[in-house]
Design a protein around this motif. Structure first.
Motif, PDB file in Angstrom:
ATOM      1  N   TYR A 252      26.008  44.681  11.728  1.00 46.46           N
ATOM      2  CA  TYR A 252      26.285  46.099  11.513  1.00 46.46           C
ATOM      3  C   TYR A 252      26.396  46.405  10.027  1.00 46.46           C
ATOM      4  O   TYR A 252      25.773  47.353   9.539  1.00 46.46           O
ATOM      5  CB  TYR A 252      27.568  46.497  12.253  1.00 46.46           C
ATOM      6  N   CYS A 253      27.160  45.606   9.302  1.00 49.32           N
ATOM      7  CA  CYS A 253      27.304  45.829   7.855  1.00 49.32           C
ATOM      8  C   CYS A 253      25.968  45.641   7.137  1.00 49.32           C
ATOM      9  O   CYS A 253      25.716  46.287   6.115  1.00 49.32           O
ATOM     10  CB  CYS A 253      28.367  44.905   7.268  1.00 49.32           C
ATOM     11  N   GLY A 254      25.114  44.789   7.659  1.00 48.12           N
ATOM     12  CA  GLY A 254      23.796  44.567   7.089  1.00 48.12           C
ATOM     13  C   GLY A 254      22.744  45.552   7.568  1.00 48.12           C
ATOM     14  O   GLY A 254      21.577  45.466   7.173  1.00 48.12           O
TER      15      GLY A 254
ATOM     16  N   ASN B 297      23.797  55.765  13.336  1.00 48.85           N
ATOM     17  CA  ASN B 297      24.989  55.367  12.585  1.00 48.85           C
ATOM     18  C   ASN B 297      24.607  54.867  11.195  1.00 48.85           C
ATOM     19  O   ASN B 297      25.262  55.195  10.208  1.00 48.85           O
ATOM     20  CB  ASN B 297      25.762  54.274  13.323  1.00 48.85           C
ATOM     21  N   PHE B 298      23.553  54.068  11.124  1.00 48.60           N
ATOM     22  CA  PHE B 298      23.121  53.496   9.849  1.00 48.60           C
ATOM     23  C   PHE B 298      22.593  54.562   8.899  1.00 48.60           C
ATOM     24  O   PHE B 298      22.713  54.426   7.686  1.00 48.60           O
ATOM     25  CB  PHE B 298      22.062  52.418  10.065  1.00 48.60           C
ATOM     26  N   ARG B 299      21.986  55.629   9.423  1.00 48.06           N
ATOM     27  CA  ARG B 299      21.529  56.728   8.576  1.00 48.06           C
ATOM     28  C   ARG B 299      22.712  57.506   7.996  1.00 48.06           C
ATOM     29  O   ARG B 299      22.643  58.008   6.876  1.00 48.06           O
ATOM     30  CB  ARG B 299      20.627  57.681   9.367  1.00 48.06           C
TER      31      ARG B 299
ATOM     32  N   THR C 278      31.122  48.550   5.379  1.00 46.92           N
ATOM     33  CA  THR C 278      31.346  47.481   4.394  1.00 46.92           C
ATOM     34  C   THR C 278      32.274  46.397   4.914  1.00 46.92           C
ATOM     35  O   THR C 278      32.264  45.285   4.406  1.00 46.92           O
ATOM     36  CB  THR C 278      31.927  48.052   3.094  1.00 46.92           C
ATOM     37  N   GLN C 279      33.079  46.732   5.934  1.00 49.16           N
ATOM     38  CA  GLN C 279      34.027  45.748   6.457  1.00 49.16           C
ATOM     39  C   GLN C 279      34.523  46.170   7.830  1.00 49.16           C
ATOM     40  O   GLN C 279      34.729  47.355   8.087  1.00 49.16           O
ATOM     41  CB  GLN C 279      35.226  45.623   5.509  1.00 49.16           C
ATOM     42  N   PHE C 280      34.721  45.194   8.697  1.00 46.89           N
ATOM     43  CA  PHE C 280      35.417  45.392   9.962  1.00 46.89           C
ATOM     44  C   PHE C 280      36.753  44.678   9.826  1.00 46.89           C
ATOM     45  O   PHE C 280      36.792  43.481   9.552  1.00 46.89           O
ATOM     46  CB  PHE C 280      34.622  44.798  11.133  1.00 46.89           C
TER      47      PHE C 280
ATOM     48  N   LYS D 210      39.668  48.596  12.325  1.00 45.20           N
ATOM     49  CA  LYS D 210      39.347  49.630  11.347  1.00 45.20           C
ATOM     50  C   LYS D 210      37.979  49.297  10.781  1.00 45.20           C
ATOM     51  O   LYS D 210      37.722  48.155  10.388  1.00 45.20           O
ATOM     52  CB  LYS D 210      40.381  49.675  10.228  1.00 45.20           C
ATOM     53  N   ILE D 211      37.108  50.305  10.752  1.00 45.33           N
ATOM     54  CA  ILE D 211      35.777  50.130  10.174  1.00 45.33           C
ATOM     55  C   ILE D 211      35.777  50.831   8.827  1.00 45.33           C
ATOM     56  O   ILE D 211      36.039  52.034   8.743  1.00 45.33           O
ATOM     57  CB  ILE D 211      34.675  50.688  11.092  1.00 45.33           C
TER      58      ILE D 211
END
Length: 144
Positions: A18-20, A60-62, A67-69, A90-91
């Protein structure tokens, strides 16, 4: 590794993908089947099937970059070849407004496959902001 550890490892695989912003790696966390589903925090995020689930992630990516979960409370129940995972997290995101931290609750259903634990459903929600601690319902309910 125990089944508990292997289920937890799917979270890390999800977070890294997801972060990538890697939809293929993200979808690899899910069962390779059309029998998968996702409920997101958006009113229109109710979907089933690989194409529809992937489309939610692409949107979501757009809109933002995670940066962190940050993992919080969690409960894992494993019953033979199936598991249910409930958690708070927390995202941490970057969007057009800057840094945002989104507190989320997840419920994930998994099944054991020959290649390991795979997600078949993920439900995300945000706690009602107008619901006082100790109350069963929010103070104001929006009529549909």
């Amino acid at each position: 590794m125990t089944d508990h550890d292997l289920v937890l490892a799917t979270l890390e695989a999800y977070a890294e993908a997801y972060c990538g912003k890697n939809v293929d790696r993200l979808m690899a966390v899910f069962l390779d089947s059309e029998a998968i589903s996702l409920i997101g925090t958006g009113a229109d995020e109710l979907c089933s099937g690989r194409t529809a689930v992937a489309a939610v992630f692409e949107r979501n990516f757009r809109d933002a970059t995670a940066t962190q979960f940050e993992w919080g409370w969690r409960s894992i129940a494993i019953h033979g070849g199936s598991a249910t995972f409930a958690m708070a997290l927390k995202i941490h995101l970057e969007n057009h407004e800057g840094a945002v931290v989104v507190p989320v609750r997840w419920t994930i259903s998994l099944v054991m496959t020959p290649t390991g634990w795979k997600w078949v459903h993920r439900h995300a929600s945000i706690a009602a902001s107008r619901q006082a601690e100790g109350s069963a319902y929010p103070t104001a309910v929006v009529q549909q």
